[in-house]
Design an enzyme around this catalytic site. Structure first.
Site, PDB file in Angstrom:
ATOM      1  N   LEU A  94       0.766  -1.164  -0.069  1.00  0.00           N
ATOM      2  CA  LEU A  94      -0.092   0.052   0.059  1.00  0.00           C
ATOM      3  C   LEU A  94       1.005   1.358  -0.166  1.00  0.00           C
ATOM      4  O   LEU A  94       1.707   1.396   0.770  1.00  0.00           O
ATOM      5  CB  LEU A  94      -0.905   0.062   1.257  1.00  0.00           C
ATOM      6  CG  LEU A  94      -1.953   1.422   1.046  1.00  0.00           C
ATOM      7  CD1 LEU A  94      -3.321   0.816   1.364  1.00  0.00           C
ATOM      8  CD2 LEU A  94      -1.581   2.462   2.123  1.00  0.00           C
ATOM      9  N   ILE A  95       0.652   1.941  -0.914  1.00  0.00           N
ATOM     10  CA  ILE A  95       1.411   3.473  -1.022  1.00  0.00           C
ATOM     11  C   ILE A  95       0.685   4.715  -1.083  1.00  0.00           C
ATOM     12  O   ILE A  95      -0.663   4.670  -1.659  1.00  0.00           O
ATOM     13  CB  ILE A  95       1.991   3.318  -2.680  1.00  0.00           C
ATOM     14  CG1 ILE A  95       2.617   2.086  -2.929  1.00  0.00           C
ATOM     15  CG2 ILE A  95       3.023   4.553  -2.640  1.00  0.00           C
ATOM     16  CD1 ILE A  95       3.270   2.049  -4.288  1.00  0.00           C
ATOM     17  N   GLY A 155      -0.356   8.634  -1.920  1.00  0.00           N
ATOM     18  CA  GLY A 155       0.105  10.076  -2.428  1.00  0.00           C
ATOM     19  C   GLY A 155       0.677   9.595  -4.044  1.00  0.00           C
ATOM     20  O   GLY A 155       1.796   9.851  -4.332  1.00  0.00           O
ATOM     21  N   SER A 178       0.884  11.334  -8.403  1.00  0.00           N
ATOM     22  CA  SER A 178       1.831  12.186  -9.190  1.00  0.00           C
ATOM     23  C   SER A 178       3.215  11.821  -8.447  1.00  0.00           C
ATOM     24  O   SER A 178       3.333  11.200  -7.413  1.00  0.00           O
ATOM     25  CB  SER A 178       1.839  13.676  -8.950  1.00  0.00           C
ATOM     26  OG  SER A 178       1.819  14.213  -7.578  1.00  0.00           O
ATOM     27  N   GLY A 179       4.355  12.114  -9.008  1.00  0.00           N
ATOM     28  CA  GLY A 179       5.810  12.263  -8.739  1.00  0.00           C
ATOM     29  C   GLY A 179       6.099  10.907  -8.205  1.00  0.00           C
ATOM     30  O   GLY A 179       5.927   9.974  -8.785  1.00  0.00           O
ATOM     31  N   SER A 188      13.322  12.949   3.801  1.00  0.00           N
ATOM     32  CA  SER A 188      13.776  13.884   3.179  1.00  0.00           C
ATOM     33  C   SER A 188      15.306  14.050   3.481  1.00  0.00           C
ATOM     34  O   SER A 188      15.481  13.918   4.852  1.00  0.00           O
ATOM     35  CB  SER A 188      13.052  15.036   3.009  1.00  0.00           C
ATOM     36  OG  SER A 188      13.893  16.114   2.494  1.00  0.00           O
ATOM     37  N   TYR A 213       8.753  22.479   7.040  1.00  0.00           N
ATOM     38  CA  TYR A 213       9.114  21.368   6.458  1.00  0.00           C
ATOM     39  C   TYR A 213      10.138  20.363   6.796  1.00  0.00           C
ATOM     40  O   TYR A 213       9.786  19.398   7.325  1.00  0.00           O
ATOM     41  CB  TYR A 213       9.545  21.639   4.809  1.00  0.00           C
ATOM     42  CG  TYR A 213       9.544  20.500   4.013  1.00  0.00           C
ATOM     43  CD1 TYR A 213       8.378  19.726   3.583  1.00  0.00           C
ATOM     44  CD2 TYR A 213      10.996  19.934   3.704  1.00  0.00           C
ATOM     45  CE1 TYR A 213       8.584  18.463   2.808  1.00  0.00           C
ATOM     46  CE2 TYR A 213      10.988  18.706   2.850  1.00  0.00           C
ATOM     47  CZ  TYR A 213       9.903  18.167   2.589  1.00  0.00           C
ATOM     48  OH  TYR A 213       9.968  17.007   2.011  1.00  0.00           O
ATOM     49  N   LYS A 259       9.579  16.692   8.758  1.00  0.00           N
ATOM     50  CA  LYS A 259      10.605  15.519   8.479  1.00  0.00           C
ATOM     51  C   LYS A 259      11.510  15.080   9.632  1.00  0.00           C
ATOM     52  O   LYS A 259      11.713  13.905   9.673  1.00  0.00           O
ATOM     53  CB  LYS A 259      11.332  15.867   7.260  1.00  0.00           C
ATOM     54  CG  LYS A 259      10.343  16.102   5.873  1.00  0.00           C
ATOM     55  CD  LYS A 259       9.643  14.797   5.387  1.00  0.00           C
ATOM     56  CE  LYS A 259       9.120  14.912   4.141  1.00  0.00           C
ATOM     57  NZ  LYS A 259       8.444  13.747   3.673  1.00  0.00           N
TER      58      LYS A 259
HETATM   59  N1  NDP Z   1      10.554  16.282  -4.878  1.00  0.00           N
HETATM   60  C1  NDP Z   1      11.230  16.573  -4.081  1.00  0.00           C
HETATM   61  O1  NDP Z   1      12.421  17.141  -3.883  1.00  0.00           O
HETATM   62  C2  NDP Z   1      11.438  15.476  -2.676  1.00  0.00           C
HETATM   63  C3  NDP Z   1      10.310  14.993  -2.074  1.00  0.00           C
HETATM   64  N2  NDP Z   1      10.278  14.322  -1.056  1.00  0.00           N
HETATM   65  C4  NDP Z   1       9.124  13.958  -0.514  1.00  0.00           C
HETATM   66  O2  NDP Z   1       8.542  12.811  -1.258  1.00  0.00           O
HETATM   67  C5  NDP Z   1       7.218  12.619  -1.161  1.00  0.00           C
HETATM   68  C6  NDP Z   1       6.326  12.687  -2.416  1.00  0.00           C
HETATM   69  O3  NDP Z   1       6.604  13.964  -2.803  1.00  0.00           O
HETATM   70  P1  NDP Z   1       6.747  14.336  -4.458  1.00  0.00           P
HETATM   71  O4  NDP Z   1       6.345  13.101  -5.170  1.00  0.00           O
HETATM   72  O5  NDP Z   1       8.181  15.019  -4.742  1.00  0.00           O
HETATM   73  O6  NDP Z   1       5.563  15.472  -4.727  1.00  0.00           O
HETATM   74  P2  NDP Z   1       4.199  15.424  -5.525  1.00  0.00           P
HETATM   75  O7  NDP Z   1       3.711  16.760  -5.016  1.00  0.00           O
HETATM   76  O8  NDP Z   1       4.522  15.189  -6.722  1.00  0.00           O
HETATM   77  O9  NDP Z   1       3.598  14.471  -4.667  1.00  0.00           O
HETATM   78  C7  NDP Z   1       2.904  14.439  -3.490  1.00  0.00           C
HETATM   79  C8  NDP Z   1       1.738  13.446  -3.101  1.00  0.00           C
HETATM   80  O10 NDP Z   1       1.281  13.348  -1.794  1.00  0.00           O
HETATM   81  C9  NDP Z   1      -0.033  13.571  -2.057  1.00  0.00           C
HETATM   82  N3  NDP Z   1      -0.698  14.099  -0.768  1.00  0.00           N
HETATM   83  C10 NDP Z   1      -0.651  15.486  -0.303  1.00  0.00           C
HETATM   84  N4  NDP Z   1      -1.542  15.611   0.864  1.00  0.00           N
HETATM   85  C11 NDP Z   1      -2.129  14.219   0.967  1.00  0.00           C
HETATM   86  C12 NDP Z   1      -2.984  13.818   1.899  1.00  0.00           C
HETATM   87  N5  NDP Z   1      -3.524  14.672   2.797  1.00  0.00           N
HETATM   88  N6  NDP Z   1      -3.394  12.578   1.949  1.00  0.00           N
HETATM   89  C13 NDP Z   1      -2.996  11.799   0.639  1.00  0.00           C
HETATM   90  N7  NDP Z   1      -1.879  12.332  -0.120  1.00  0.00           N
HETATM   91  C14 NDP Z   1      -1.498  13.654  -0.021  1.00  0.00           C
HETATM   92  C15 NDP Z   1      -0.540  14.399  -3.267  1.00  0.00           C
HETATM   93  O11 NDP Z   1      -1.834  14.462  -3.790  1.00  0.00           O
HETATM   94  P3  NDP Z   1      -2.486  15.415  -4.201  1.00  0.00           P
HETATM   95  O12 NDP Z   1      -2.389  15.274  -5.859  1.00  0.00           O
HETATM   96  O13 NDP Z   1      -4.086  15.362  -3.924  1.00  0.00           O
HETATM   97  O14 NDP Z   1      -1.878  16.782  -3.818  1.00  0.00           O
HETATM   98  C16 NDP Z   1       0.500  13.951  -4.249  1.00  0.00           C
HETATM   99  O15 NDP Z   1      -0.050  12.567  -4.770  1.00  0.00           O
HETATM  100  C17 NDP Z   1       6.726  13.760  -0.090  1.00  0.00           C
HETATM  101  O16 NDP Z   1       6.704  13.074   1.163  1.00  0.00           O
HETATM  102  C18 NDP Z   1       8.161  14.701   0.065  1.00  0.00           C
HETATM  103  O17 NDP Z   1       8.264  15.199   1.187  1.00  0.00           O
HETATM  104  C19 NDP Z   1      11.382  14.236  -0.244  1.00  0.00           C
HETATM  105  C20 NDP Z   1      12.781  14.762  -0.722  1.00  0.00           C
HETATM  106  C21 NDP Z   1      12.694  15.345  -2.008  1.00  0.00           C
HETATM  107  C1  RET Z   2      21.954  22.640   0.171  1.00  0.00           C
HETATM  108  C2  RET Z   2      21.989  24.379  -0.034  1.00  0.00           C
HETATM  109  C3  RET Z   2      20.802  24.870  -0.036  1.00  0.00           C
HETATM  110  C4  RET Z   2      19.567  24.510  -0.843  1.00  0.00           C
HETATM  111  C5  RET Z   2      18.991  23.358  -0.494  1.00  0.00           C
HETATM  112  C6  RET Z   2      17.665  22.729  -1.068  1.00  0.00           C
HETATM  113  C7  RET Z   2      17.138  23.678  -1.710  1.00  0.00           C
HETATM  114  C8  RET Z   2      17.420  21.514  -0.887  1.00  0.00           C
HETATM  115  C9  RET Z   2      16.305  20.877  -1.284  1.00  0.00           C
HETATM  116  C10 RET Z   2      16.001  19.843  -0.892  1.00  0.00           C
HETATM  117  C11 RET Z   2      14.719  19.177  -0.922  1.00  0.00           C
HETATM  118  C12 RET Z   2      13.626  19.724  -1.945  1.00  0.00           C
HETATM  119  C13 RET Z   2      14.218  18.195  -0.350  1.00  0.00           C
HETATM  120  C14 RET Z   2      12.915  17.940  -0.071  1.00  0.00           C
HETATM  121  O1  RET Z   2      12.423  17.314   0.822  1.00  0.00           O
HETATM  122  C15 RET Z   2      20.767  26.311  -0.139  1.00  0.00           C
HETATM  123  C16 RET Z   2      19.886  26.810   0.999  1.00  0.00           C
HETATM  124  C17 RET Z   2      20.571  26.916  -1.443  1.00  0.00           C
HETATM  125  C18 RET Z   2      22.100  26.983   0.222  1.00  0.00           C
HETATM  126  C19 RET Z   2      23.199  26.230  -0.137  1.00  0.00           C
HETATM  127  C20 RET Z   2      23.188  24.854   0.386  1.00  0.00           C
END
Ligand code: NDP
Ligand code: RET
Length: 317
Positions: free
Chosen positions: A10-11, A13, A16-17, A144, A157, A161
């Site tokens: 079971l997954i 969200g 998307s993504g 994250s 955020y 996490k």
């Molecule tokens: N992209 C990145 O840079 C990074 C992302 N992550 C983490 O990865 C995970 C997925 O994100 P990502 O795929 O990038 O982003 P997306 O925005 O593409 O996907 C997020 C998903 O979470 C869903 N969601 C939000 N709120 C709820 C809720 N209340 N109940 C059920 N589903 C919900 C969204 O649904 P809906 O379409 O309805 O909004 C969507 O399907 C997150 O936990 C994010 O924090 C971690 C590190 C980096």
């Molecule tokens: C590392 C770094 C930066 C930004 C990092 C970012 C933007 C990271 C994003 C991570 C994500 C999107 C995680 C999702 O969960 C700054 C602040 C520019 C300063 C220089 C060092």
């Protein structure tokens, strides 16, 4: 609905993504080892997933409604599964929140915690007792790098996490005695809708209640830095899905699973110096003085990291 001998996954969200890609990759498994229940809070958003699943839709991939913020929705979804039997739980749903803290209403902060922290907790709480009873199960939480290292203008955020990491670190030890493993995935930047919301959506935003210096730092230092970081380090959802698959298939999965080795130098700063000054100072410099160097590439970032470590007389090992 073939399930015999298959692992039920079971997954959350999956509209998307990362969630969508993990669901489709597991459903595409050549040996058809997985019965994937891809959930989302709004079934009107299922078209991309259904399209990506193609023929596998209703064969190895099934869609169900689940809003991680609602007790009722979580219970309803889990109760609808045969014998409530889930072998592998992937808690992926999450939302970002960027901007100067003083401009963010408390209810928006609550919503981030409600989704990212309590959303995973709610789900784990519902599924874990059955796994403990069966003495079998696997839980994977998409955390994250910001669950391990705070980043300016992403304070809330990151806090959500960090909370998740702390909760899961305790639980992982408890669960080992029940033969249930809990693993975190810690991606750095990934190209998904998350990126669009966190960067593109911020460019046009006004910050009337924030002082001009902070707005200047956010717009002219942080945002271009974040764009660079996504450009230099950004991974695809496919990459994260492959890594998730390897955690699922590992006989002894690790607790931490950083998906991006290029981010490691940034994290190394934190673990190299227990006072925390090294990483706070380094982030300050990278953000305010050295950012233009970053688009020369990651070797520069690595060099800077080790440069700081030398300056502070810290060994990399
Ligand atoms: N992209 C990145 O840079 C990074 C992302 N992550 C983490 O990865 C995970 C997925 O994100 P990502 O795929 O990038 O982003 P997306 O925005 O593409 O996907 C997020 C998903 O979470 C869903 N969601 C939000 N709120 C709820 C809720 N209340 N109940 C059920 N589903 C919900 C969204 O649904 P809906 O379409 O309805 O909004 C969507 O399907 C997150 O936990 C994010 O924090 C971690 C590190 C980096
Ligand atoms: C590392 C770094 C930066 C930004 C990092 C970012 C933007 C990271 C994003 C991570 C994500 C999107 C995680 C999702 O969960 C700054 C602040 C520019 C300063 C220089 C060092």
């Amino acid at each position: 609905m073939e399930r015999h001998g298959q692992k039920v996954v079971l997954i959350t969200g999956c509209s998307s993504g990362i969630g969508l890609r993990i669901a489709v990759m597991l459903a595409e498994d050549e040996k058809q080892r997985y019965h994937v229940i891809a959930t989302m809070r709004d079934l009107k958003r299922k078209d991309n997933l259904v399209k990506a699943a193609g023929d596998l839709y209703s064969k190895t991939l099934f869609v169900a409604e689940l809003d991680v913020c609602s007790d009722e929705s979580v219970k309803q979804c889990i109760n609808s599964i045969k014998d409530r039997h889930i072998d592998i739980l992937i808690s992926n749903a999450g939302i970002g929140l960027v901007g100067p803290v003083e401009s963010i209403p408390m209810d928006e902060m609550n919503n981030v915690f409600e989704t990212n922290f309590y959303g995973s907790v709610r789900l784990i709480k519902e599924v874990m007792p059955d796994m403990k009873n069966r003495r079998a199960g696997r839980i994977i939480v998409i955390s994250s790098v910001m669950g391990l290292q705070g980043v300016a203008f992403n304070e809330v955020y990151a806090a959500s996490k960090f909370a998740l990491e702390g909760f899961c670190e305790g639980l992982a030890a408890q669960l080992l005695s029940f033969n249930v493993t809990l693993s975190m995935l810690e991606p750095g930047p990934v190209h998904t809708e998350f990126e669009l919301k966190m960067i593109q959506g911020m460019k046009e935003k006004e910050w009337p209640s924030v002082d001009p210096d902070t707005v200047n730092y956010f717009r002219n230092f942080y945002l271009p830095g974040a764009v660079d970081i996504f450009e230099i380090l950004g991974q695809t959802p496919d990459h994260i899905a492959k890594r998730t698959m390897s955690v699922i298939e590992a006989s002894n999965p690790h607790f931490h699973n950083l998906t991006n080795p290029l981010y490691s130098p940034i994290l190394a700063l934190k673990y190299a110096d227990e006072t925390g000054c090294l990483s706070v100072q380094a982030f300050y410099c990278m953000l305010f003085t050295l950012r233009p160097l970053m688009n020369v590439g990651m070797p520069v970032l690595k060099y800077l990291t080790f440069g700081f470590m030398r300056k502070w007389r810290i060994s990399p090992n």
